[in-house]
Scaffold this motif. Structure first.
Motif, mmCIF file in Angstrom:
data_model
loop_
_atom_site.group_PDB
_atom_site.id
_atom_site.type_symbol
_atom_site.label_atom_id
_atom_site.label_comp_id
_atom_site.label_asym_id
_atom_site.label_seq_id
_atom_site.Cartn_x
_atom_site.Cartn_y
_atom_site.Cartn_z
ATOM 1 N N ASN A 73 0.863 -1.146 0.049
ATOM 2 C CA ASN A 73 0.097 0.088 0.089
ATOM 3 C C ASN A 73 0.920 0.983 0.121
ATOM 4 O O ASN A 73 1.494 1.426 1.008
ATOM 5 C CB ASN A 73 -0.911 -0.209 1.566
ATOM 6 C CG ASN A 73 -1.737 1.206 1.437
ATOM 7 O OD1 ASN A 73 -1.930 1.737 0.151
ATOM 8 N ND2 ASN A 73 -2.582 1.187 2.236
ATOM 9 N N PRO B 238 -0.702 5.052 2.222
ATOM 10 C CA PRO B 238 -1.957 4.800 3.165
ATOM 11 C C PRO B 238 -2.447 6.157 3.879
ATOM 12 O O PRO B 238 -1.487 6.974 3.767
ATOM 13 C CB PRO B 238 -1.068 4.004 4.372
ATOM 14 C CG PRO B 238 0.401 4.577 4.038
ATOM 15 C CD PRO B 238 0.646 4.703 2.628
ATOM 16 N N THR C 273 -5.013 -2.045 6.147
ATOM 17 C CA THR C 273 -5.018 -0.487 5.512
ATOM 18 C C THR C 273 -5.516 -0.934 3.999
ATOM 19 O O THR C 273 -6.440 -0.049 3.558
ATOM 20 C CB THR C 273 -3.580 -0.003 5.120
ATOM 21 O OG1 THR C 273 -2.838 -0.775 4.676
ATOM 22 C CG2 THR C 273 -3.103 0.574 6.521
ATOM 23 N N ILE C 274 -5.443 -2.129 3.487
ATOM 24 C CA ILE C 274 -6.184 -2.386 2.130
ATOM 25 C C ILE C 274 -6.652 -3.911 2.181
ATOM 26 O O ILE C 274 -5.853 -4.782 2.961
ATOM 27 C CB ILE C 274 -5.144 -2.279 0.896
ATOM 28 C CG1 ILE C 274 -3.842 -2.867 1.212
ATOM 29 C CG2 ILE C 274 -5.061 -0.693 0.458
ATOM 30 C CD1 ILE C 274 -2.827 -2.766 0.235
ATOM 31 N N PRO C 275 -7.820 -4.201 1.654
ATOM 32 C CA PRO C 275 -8.124 -5.556 1.502
ATOM 33 C C PRO C 275 -7.300 -6.854 1.139
ATOM 34 O O PRO C 275 -7.601 -7.989 1.325
ATOM 35 C CB PRO C 275 -9.436 -5.510 0.761
ATOM 36 C CG PRO C 275 -9.860 -4.215 0.343
ATOM 37 C CD PRO C 275 -8.375 -3.479 0.603
ATOM 38 N N HIS C 276 -6.424 -6.606 0.449
ATOM 39 C CA HIS C 276 -5.321 -7.527 -0.113
ATOM 40 C C HIS C 276 -4.133 -7.553 0.559
ATOM 41 O O HIS C 276 -3.017 -8.198 0.131
ATOM 42 C CB HIS C 276 -5.234 -7.520 -1.457
ATOM 43 C CG HIS C 276 -4.770 -6.333 -2.095
ATOM 44 N ND1 HIS C 276 -5.550 -5.332 -2.464
ATOM 45 C CD2 HIS C 276 -3.476 -5.607 -2.330
ATOM 46 C CE1 HIS C 276 -4.976 -4.414 -2.724
ATOM 47 N NE2 HIS C 276 -3.689 -4.431 -2.911
ATOM 48 N N CYS C 277 -4.085 -6.896 1.701
ATOM 49 C CA CYS C 277 -2.759 -6.378 2.578
ATOM 50 C C CYS C 277 -2.133 -7.913 2.913
ATOM 51 O O CYS C 277 -2.662 -8.796 3.754
ATOM 52 C CB CYS C 277 -2.849 -5.819 3.845
ATOM 53 S SG CYS C 277 -1.567 -5.615 4.811
ATOM 54 N N THR D 104 -12.956 -6.665 6.102
ATOM 55 C CA THR D 104 -11.900 -5.613 5.542
ATOM 56 C C THR D 104 -10.735 -6.320 5.128
ATOM 57 O O THR D 104 -9.757 -5.694 4.834
ATOM 58 C CB THR D 104 -11.409 -4.803 6.915
ATOM 59 O OG1 THR D 104 -10.759 -5.842 7.743
ATOM 60 C CG2 THR D 104 -12.289 -3.939 7.627
ATOM 61 N N HIS D 105 -10.919 -7.678 4.809
ATOM 62 C CA HIS D 105 -9.743 -8.457 4.174
ATOM 63 C C HIS D 105 -10.198 -9.570 3.232
ATOM 64 O O HIS D 105 -11.149 -10.194 3.776
ATOM 65 C CB HIS D 105 -8.759 -8.985 5.165
ATOM 66 C CG HIS D 105 -7.382 -9.481 4.550
ATOM 67 N ND1 HIS D 105 -7.209 -10.515 3.882
ATOM 68 C CD2 HIS D 105 -6.359 -8.610 4.469
ATOM 69 C CE1 HIS D 105 -5.961 -10.653 3.415
ATOM 70 N NE2 HIS D 105 -5.130 -9.328 3.828
ATOM 71 N N GLN D 106 -9.629 -9.695 2.238
ATOM 72 C CA GLN D 106 -10.330 -10.745 1.403
ATOM 73 C C GLN D 106 -9.838 -12.161 1.768
ATOM 74 O O GLN D 106 -10.656 -12.942 1.445
ATOM 75 C CB GLN D 106 -9.806 -10.438 -0.093
ATOM 76 C CG GLN D 106 -8.194 -10.679 -0.308
ATOM 77 C CD GLN D 106 -7.751 -10.151 -1.707
ATOM 78 O OE1 GLN D 106 -8.459 -9.498 -2.448
ATOM 79 N NE2 GLN D 106 -6.530 -10.384 -2.169
#
Lengths: 158, 362
Positions: free
Chosen positions: A6, A9, A84-88, A120-122
């Motif tokens: 990311n 952020p 912070t991002i769904p694919h973190c 919040t995460h895939q």
């Protein structure tokens, strides 16, 4: 690390000082039992560094006080964190840092559950399952390389 | 009603105790820990089970946590499975004192070995790992172990392996939420059944005294009992694979543990089931035939159309100990394996202690 996962952020303002907890009357009374609450857990984890940014979990809104559930009476703690991002790809590592921090600071009677905030995460299910498998956590902490990374993230925790 | 009475608390391990294993014939127990050692404990006087001493410490064989320990059926050897990916075979050196020495190291797993089990005859050893595989080893002369088969059908870590009490049939429990049954067809090992039903990691399994049933313990906080149905069974349960029995869930115990269940032991002596886990409790169950009106019991018509046996057993909670290891997780429970002290139960926990219990019927 060549590419950040990311790159930009959103940064949130961190509260000043060590504790954002309001003063309580019982704080001055040493005889009263001092139950552990969500604020105390938040204070333990908010200054952990993010594995890829020179920022704290609080500054990135990864850790939030309202997403911590504590029952001192039942000796249970649930920390939900928000990648912070769904694919973190760092989600498991962040969760591991939170777990290790609490493992080191809390009385051993506490049962700690760490999970990604719902939606919040895939790979939410896989991340949560791994973070709450004590055998995998124990094995991970015997991996000296991984432990070093965790310790780096925890070096800023106050 | 039976109850559990604590006989002894054994202290010595410097980290959590992962596994407790009774010697097949003597009042001796081996335990292993995150402190990378195995301790051997012996009752100082078999008539007084409250006094135990540590008679051996096995050190230096493994570089990381020792996750599991198992005696060979003749009690001559001890196998250790470690996070360092190896399995150690230990023997007591009777000429030079009583020390155990590591006589073989089995290598092959890519990462943490989680569990090991000897077949009833002692001719085979099974190991499993986070690398998702189960290995079957043949025990040969001169401490030689030959890998017969590498079974790779689980899609995630394999947490535990357990042999049938009389047959050469192996069960494995996994992080993929399933249990698999493995059989040998002329040295060719294959998966004969996959038991689906748990909603999370299956941490532990144990066979009933006859081996026709299997109990499983899961992170979904339930225990399940599975029963084997042979081809042509009188319940009309279909056996899709020719000549091959199927295993079906005949009881689910929910609401008795409120965190992960890490261990389960089915007494081969008196049939009581002991379970324990992260909720600090040890619980005892008695499996009895379900009443005709038991919830979940299917009518014969339903059984036929759904091809499921429904609830055939009820696992009645008969005793519990809260905070059996204080506020710590309990990682292992094990019943004493034979008549002589069949009422003894061992447990190991995150508090680093091993405890001996006795089931008492008032």
């Amino acid at each position: 690390m060549t590419t950040l996962i990311n790159q930009n952020p959103i940064i949130y303002e961190a509260s000043a000082g060590n504790s954002t907890r309001e003063w309580r009357e019982s704080d001055d009374n040493e005889d009263s039992a001092d139950p552990i609450d969500a604020q105390e857990i938040f204070d333990l984890i908010r200054s952990i560094s993010d594995p890829e940014h020179p920022l704290s979990l609080e500054q990135l809104n990864v850790a939030q006080r309202d997403h911590i559930l504590v029952s001192d009476e039942n000796s249970s703690v649930l920390v939900e964190f928000t990648p912070t991002i769904p694919h973190c790809s760092m989600a498991t590592l962040i969760g591991l840092c939170i777990r290790v921090r609490l493992l080191r600071c809390l009385p051993s009677r506490f049962k700690v559950d760490i999970s990604v905030r719902k939606g919040t995460h895939q790979s939410e299910h896989a991340v949560n399952k791994q973070l709450n498998d004590k055998e995998r956590v124990a094995a991970a902490l015997e991996n000296s390389h991984l432990l070093e990374v965790v310790n780096q993230c925890l070096a800023t925790a106050t | 009603m039976p109850r559990l009475e604590q006989l002894a608390v054994l202290q010595g391990h410097e980290d959590r105790v992962w596994c407790t294993a009774w010697h097949p014939t003597k009042p001796i127990m081996a335990t292993c820990s995150g402190d990378k050692t195995v301790r051997i404990w012996q009752a100082t006087n078999a008539q007084d089970p409250t006094k135990w001493q540590c008679i051996n410490v096995l050190e230096g064989g493994h570089k990381r946590t020792i996750r599991s320990v198992a005696w060979s059926p003749d009690g001559r050897q001890l196998a250790t499975g470690s996070f360092d990916a190896t399995t150690g075979i230990w023997e007591r050196d009777e000429e030079y004192g009583d020390d155990y020495e590591c006589v073989a190291t089995l290598e092959g797993h890519e990462n943490e070995t989680k569990s090991i089990a000897w077949s009833k005859s002692g001719a085979l050893l099974a190991t499993c790992s986070r690398d998702k595989s189960v290995w079957i080893w043949e025990v040969e002369e001169d401490n030689d172990f030959e890998c017969l088969s590498v079974l790779q059908e689980h899609t995630q870590d394999v947490k535990m392996v357990a042999w049938h009490p009389t047959e050469e049939l192996l069960a494995s429990a996994s992080y993929d939420d399933t249990i698999k049954i493995w059989k040998d067809d002329d040295d060719d090992w294959y998966c004969s059944d996959t038991l689906q039903g748990h909603d999370s990691t299956v941490w532990a399994i144990d066979f009933s005294p006859t081996g026709d049933q299997l109990v499983s313990a899961s992170a979904d906080q339930t225990l399940k009992i599975w029963k084997r149905f042979a081809p042509g069974n009188n319940m009309g349960i279909m056996t899709p694979r020719r000549g091959e029995p199927v295993w079906k869930c005949v009881a689910t115990v929910a609401g008795q543990h409120d965190r992960c269940i890490y261990s389960v032991s089915w007494s081969k002596v008196h049939g009581l089931i002991a379970s324990a886990g992260a909720d600090n409790k040890i619980r005892l169950f008695e499996a009895t035939d379900a009443r005709p009106d038991a919830p979940g019991r299917l009518t014969e018509d339903q059984q036929r159309t759904m091809n499921e046996p429904g609830v055939l057993l009820e696992a009645m909670a008969v005793a519990e100990v809260q905070e059996a290891h204080g506020m710590s997780d309990i990682n292992s429970v094990a019943w004493y394996p034979n008549q002589e002290h069949g009422e003894w139960l061992a447990s190991g926990g995150d508090d680093g202690t091993v405890r001996i219990w006795r089931v008492v019927r008032d």
